[in-house]
Design an enzyme around this catalytic site. Structure first.
Site, PDB file in Angstrom:
ATOM      1  N   LYS A  80       0.869  -1.179   0.000  1.00  0.00           N
ATOM      2  CA  LYS A  80       0.000   0.000   0.000  1.00  0.00           C
ATOM      3  C   LYS A  80       0.905   1.228   0.000  1.00  0.00           C
ATOM      4  O   LYS A  80       2.058   1.169   0.423  1.00  0.00           O
ATOM      5  CB  LYS A  80      -0.852  -0.005   1.274  1.00  0.00           C
ATOM      6  CG  LYS A  80      -2.151   0.733   1.161  1.00  0.00           C
ATOM      7  CD  LYS A  80      -3.283  -0.106   0.583  1.00  0.00           C
ATOM      8  CE  LYS A  80      -4.520   0.742   0.392  1.00  0.00           C
ATOM      9  NZ  LYS A  80      -5.700  -0.014  -0.005  1.00  0.00           N
ATOM     10  N   GLY A 179     -26.042   2.461   3.403  1.00  0.00           N
ATOM     11  CA  GLY A 179     -25.140   3.056   2.410  1.00  0.00           C
ATOM     12  C   GLY A 179     -25.493   2.551   1.029  1.00  0.00           C
ATOM     13  O   GLY A 179     -25.059   1.474   0.612  1.00  0.00           O
ATOM     14  N   GLY A 181     -24.733   3.483  -2.043  1.00  0.00           N
ATOM     15  CA  GLY A 181     -23.872   4.187  -2.999  1.00  0.00           C
ATOM     16  C   GLY A 181     -23.548   3.292  -4.178  1.00  0.00           C
ATOM     17  O   GLY A 181     -24.385   2.496  -4.622  1.00  0.00           O
ATOM     18  N   VAL A 183     -21.622   0.639  -4.580  1.00  0.00           N
ATOM     19  CA  VAL A 183     -21.736  -0.798  -4.327  1.00  0.00           C
ATOM     20  C   VAL A 183     -23.133  -1.140  -3.806  1.00  0.00           C
ATOM     21  O   VAL A 183     -23.773  -2.088  -4.272  1.00  0.00           O
ATOM     22  CB  VAL A 183     -20.662  -1.277  -3.316  1.00  0.00           C
ATOM     23  CG1 VAL A 183     -20.830  -2.759  -3.026  1.00  0.00           C
ATOM     24  CG2 VAL A 183     -19.261  -1.005  -3.844  1.00  0.00           C
TER      25      VAL A 183
HETATM   26  P1  NAD Z   1     -19.887   5.286  -2.193  1.00  0.00           P
HETATM   27  O1  NAD Z   1     -19.259   6.519  -1.690  1.00  0.00           O
HETATM   28  O2  NAD Z   1     -20.326   5.211  -3.612  1.00  0.00           O
HETATM   29  O3  NAD Z   1     -21.176   4.934  -1.302  1.00  0.00           O
HETATM   30  C1  NAD Z   1     -21.206   5.093   0.078  1.00  0.00           C
HETATM   31  C2  NAD Z   1     -22.615   5.526   0.448  1.00  0.00           C
HETATM   32  O4  NAD Z   1     -22.687   5.640   1.868  1.00  0.00           O
HETATM   33  C3  NAD Z   1     -23.004   6.883  -0.127  1.00  0.00           C
HETATM   34  O5  NAD Z   1     -24.274   6.788  -0.759  1.00  0.00           O
HETATM   35  C4  NAD Z   1     -23.035   7.794   1.086  1.00  0.00           C
HETATM   36  O6  NAD Z   1     -24.021   8.819   0.982  1.00  0.00           O
HETATM   37  C5  NAD Z   1     -23.400   6.822   2.178  1.00  0.00           C
HETATM   38  N1  NAD Z   1     -23.015   7.280   3.510  1.00  0.00           N
HETATM   39  C6  NAD Z   1     -21.907   7.947   3.887  1.00  0.00           C
HETATM   40  N2  NAD Z   1     -21.925   8.191   5.199  1.00  0.00           N
HETATM   41  C7  NAD Z   1     -23.059   7.641   5.672  1.00  0.00           C
HETATM   42  C8  NAD Z   1     -23.634   7.551   6.959  1.00  0.00           C
HETATM   43  N3  NAD Z   1     -23.033   8.048   8.040  1.00  0.00           N
HETATM   44  N4  NAD Z   1     -24.811   6.910   7.081  1.00  0.00           N
HETATM   45  C9  NAD Z   1     -25.443   6.383   6.004  1.00  0.00           C
HETATM   46  N5  NAD Z   1     -24.940   6.443   4.762  1.00  0.00           N
HETATM   47  C10 NAD Z   1     -23.758   7.058   4.596  1.00  0.00           C
HETATM   48  O7  NAD Z   1     -18.856   4.101  -1.836  1.00  0.00           O
HETATM   49  P2  NAD Z   1     -18.822   2.649  -2.438  1.00  0.00           P
HETATM   50  O8  NAD Z   1     -17.827   2.591  -3.523  1.00  0.00           O
HETATM   51  O9  NAD Z   1     -20.206   2.174  -2.674  1.00  0.00           O
HETATM   52  O10 NAD Z   1     -18.196   1.840  -1.215  1.00  0.00           O
HETATM   53  C11 NAD Z   1     -18.955   1.525  -0.082  1.00  0.00           C
HETATM   54  C12 NAD Z   1     -18.067   0.900   0.987  1.00  0.00           C
HETATM   55  O11 NAD Z   1     -17.464  -0.282   0.478  1.00  0.00           O
HETATM   56  C13 NAD Z   1     -16.914   1.790   1.449  1.00  0.00           C
HETATM   57  O12 NAD Z   1     -16.673   1.524   2.807  1.00  0.00           O
HETATM   58  C14 NAD Z   1     -15.738   1.273   0.631  1.00  0.00           C
HETATM   59  O13 NAD Z   1     -14.511   1.492   1.296  1.00  0.00           O
HETATM   60  C15 NAD Z   1     -16.046  -0.206   0.582  1.00  0.00           C
HETATM   61  N6  NAD Z   1     -15.458  -0.864  -0.570  1.00  0.00           N
HETATM   62  C16 NAD Z   1     -15.789  -0.463  -1.824  1.00  0.00           C
HETATM   63  C17 NAD Z   1     -15.217  -1.117  -2.912  1.00  0.00           C
HETATM   64  C18 NAD Z   1     -15.574  -0.694  -4.314  1.00  0.00           C
HETATM   65  O14 NAD Z   1     -15.255  -1.431  -5.239  1.00  0.00           O
HETATM   66  N7  NAD Z   1     -16.230   0.438  -4.523  1.00  0.00           N
HETATM   67  C19 NAD Z   1     -14.308  -2.173  -2.730  1.00  0.00           C
HETATM   68  C20 NAD Z   1     -14.007  -2.584  -1.423  1.00  0.00           C
HETATM   69  C21 NAD Z   1     -14.591  -1.912  -0.353  1.00  0.00           C
END
Ligand code: NAD
Length: 350
Positions: A80, A179, A181, A183
């Site tokens: 990392k 959440g 978002g 994913v």
């Molecule tokens: P994203 O930012 O697209 O979605 C996150 C969502 O959570 C958003 O809609 C945001 O409004 C919401 N959110 C933020 N704070 C909040 C709160 N306090 N209460 C309720 N909702 C809240 O992120 P993502 O890419 O969908 O990733 C989601 C999680 O998965 C993250 O923790 C990320 O680290 C983890 N992750 C993502 C991936 C990936 O491929 N995108 C891979 C591994 C891990």
């Protein structure tokens, strides 16, 4: 002019501090373990309060990648990088190129990719000075990992439902997604199409409304998602969704989501097990993004190969559940042990 200094860090294969003042680069690259292959993991740009905070983060993150890559079944070790900067105000092409040169100087010991503060466009700049960068769409492969991650989580949710409820599918089961978002929304779609029922929560009201319109999801307040009367809780927002306060309110018998660091502290894994809650270790269930990066580096990325690899996440989790049950241990501890076994086998084979 780049200056680099190797730091002696007990238990890490290599940690290097890079400074290029004229380019505005102050970065750390950590390779925790390279038994299975080069260290692979994203670069995070963050305005750390001090050097120690950045060092702590890069150590934790690189160690986490060792476990994640091992159980994800890709021939890479844990690595990392962190850049000490505010991505909104300090990031420049010069800084990114200097970082690329730093990666290049390690001659393939570390492959970099996206993490928070680094976009796909940034990676293209980094890639212009080093071959050791991956995780962006080109020739129709790789790119945005979120749909892959969602598929991996969906497979994990199915495996957990099979193990815990004996359910052949998610039909009729209710999943609370915190959440919705990149994913979370895709996960909601997959669950909905399988006949599962949804409860959703997010600070973004447009997102929950969309899930309601598209999938008939029930909307709850973000603080109530954990306490919803559901079969499965899927944390897909920030870390720490399961903590000393929320654990007592949890209704679901399965915790399976995409978020990193879902448990606010490691002992919560044992507490969940004691309460009869099946926890899908976060780094196992959300590994599809790095699996995609790994296949991209290996040059074996095809849609078919990617789908096969992602679907194996469900099998790996089933193995973890069975062993945890037989040995009466938390799933997280079993996952760590299985990753270490894979690394030990790699050492013997070397
Ligand atoms: P994203 O930012 O697209 O979605 C996150 C969502 O959570 C958003 O809609 C945001 O409004 C919401 N959110 C933020 N704070 C909040 C709160 N306090 N209460 C309720 N909702 C809240 O992120 P993502 O890419 O969908 O990733 C989601 C999680 O998965 C993250 O923790 C990320 O680290 C983890 N992750 C993502 C991936 C990936 O491929 N995108 C891979 C591994 C891990």
């Amino acid at each position: 002019m780049m200056e680099s200094r190797v730091l002696s860090v007990d238990g890490w294969q290599k940690v290097v501090h890079f400074i290029d003042e004229s380019a505005g680069l102050n970065a750390l690259i950590a390779v925790h373990d390279a038994t299975l292959g080069p260290g692979c993991g994203g670069c995070r740009i963050y305005p750390y309060a001090d050097f120690e905070s950045g060092l702590r983060d890069v150590k934790n993150l690189s160690r986490g990648m060792t476990f994640k890559n091992a159980l994800g079944g890709i021939p890479f070790g844990g690595g990392k990088a962190v850049i000490f900067a505010d991505p909104k105000t300090d990031k420049t092409p010069e800084m990114l190129r200097a970082f690329g040169a730093a990666v290049e100087s390690l001659e393939g010991l570390y492959y970099t990719a996206e993490d928070s503060g680094v976009t796909e466009d940034d990676l293209k700049i980094i890639r212009s000075v080093t071959n050791y960068a991956a995780g962006f769409a080109h020739n129709g492969i790789g790119g945005n990992p979120s749909p892959f991650t969602a598929r991996g989580v969906w497979r994990g949710v199915q495996a957990a439902a099979r193990h815990h409820y004996g359910a052949a599918s998610l039909e009729g089961l209710r999943v609370s997604i915190l959440g919705i978002g990149a994913v979370g929304m895709e996960l909601a779609r997959l669950i909905h199409e399988e006949g599962g029922k949804l409860t959703v929560a997010d600070v973004n009201q447009a997102a929950v409304k969309e899930a309601q319109d598209r999938f008939g999801a029930e909307i709850v307040d973000k603080d109530d998602a954990v306490a919803a009367d559901v079969d499965i809780f899927a944390p897909c927002a920030l870390g720490g969704a399961v903590n000393s306060e929320t654990i007592g309110r949890l209704q679901a018998k399965i915790v399976a989501g995409a978020a990193n660091n879902q448990l606010a502290s490691p002992e919560l894994g044992a507490m969940l097990a004691e309460r009869g809650v099946l926890y899908c270790p976060d780094y196992v269930i959300n590994a599809a993004g790095v699996i995609s990066v790994g296949l991209e580096i290996l040059g074996t990325w095809t849609k078919q190969e990617m789908t096969t690899r992602i679907d194996k996440i469900g099998d790996t989790l089933t193995e973890i559940f069975k062993r945890a049950e037989a040995e009466n241990r938390p799933t997280g501890a079993v996952a760590d042990e299985m990753a270490l076994e894979i690394i030990e086998q790699g050492k013997k084979a070397a």
